[in-house]
Write a protein that holds these residues in place. Sequence first.
Motif: not given
Length: 81
Positions: A26-34, A42-47
């Motif tokens: 599975e290829i993960e992509l960066l998620s859009p802004e929290a 926001a911390c979980l999104w950044l991590e």
Amino acid sequence: MAAPEPPSRRQRVHELALALLARQAEIELLSPEATGGGGEEACLWLERNRRVVQRYQAVVRSAITLDALIEQEVAAGAGQL
């Protein structure tokens, strides 16, 4: 007819990186802004995005290492002929 020019190091590394990514389940992509939710979200999104970037960096490092090893083997084989 001239012999085809060998691929550049950059092209070889690119092809190796794509081959390594193709082997990923599975290829993960960066998620859009929290969105909203405050500091913890926001911390979980950044991590999560940090881990995704680290995975891609590992793929690139692996491709570079594989290219160097292949180049070394080809050079050693050419020296033995």
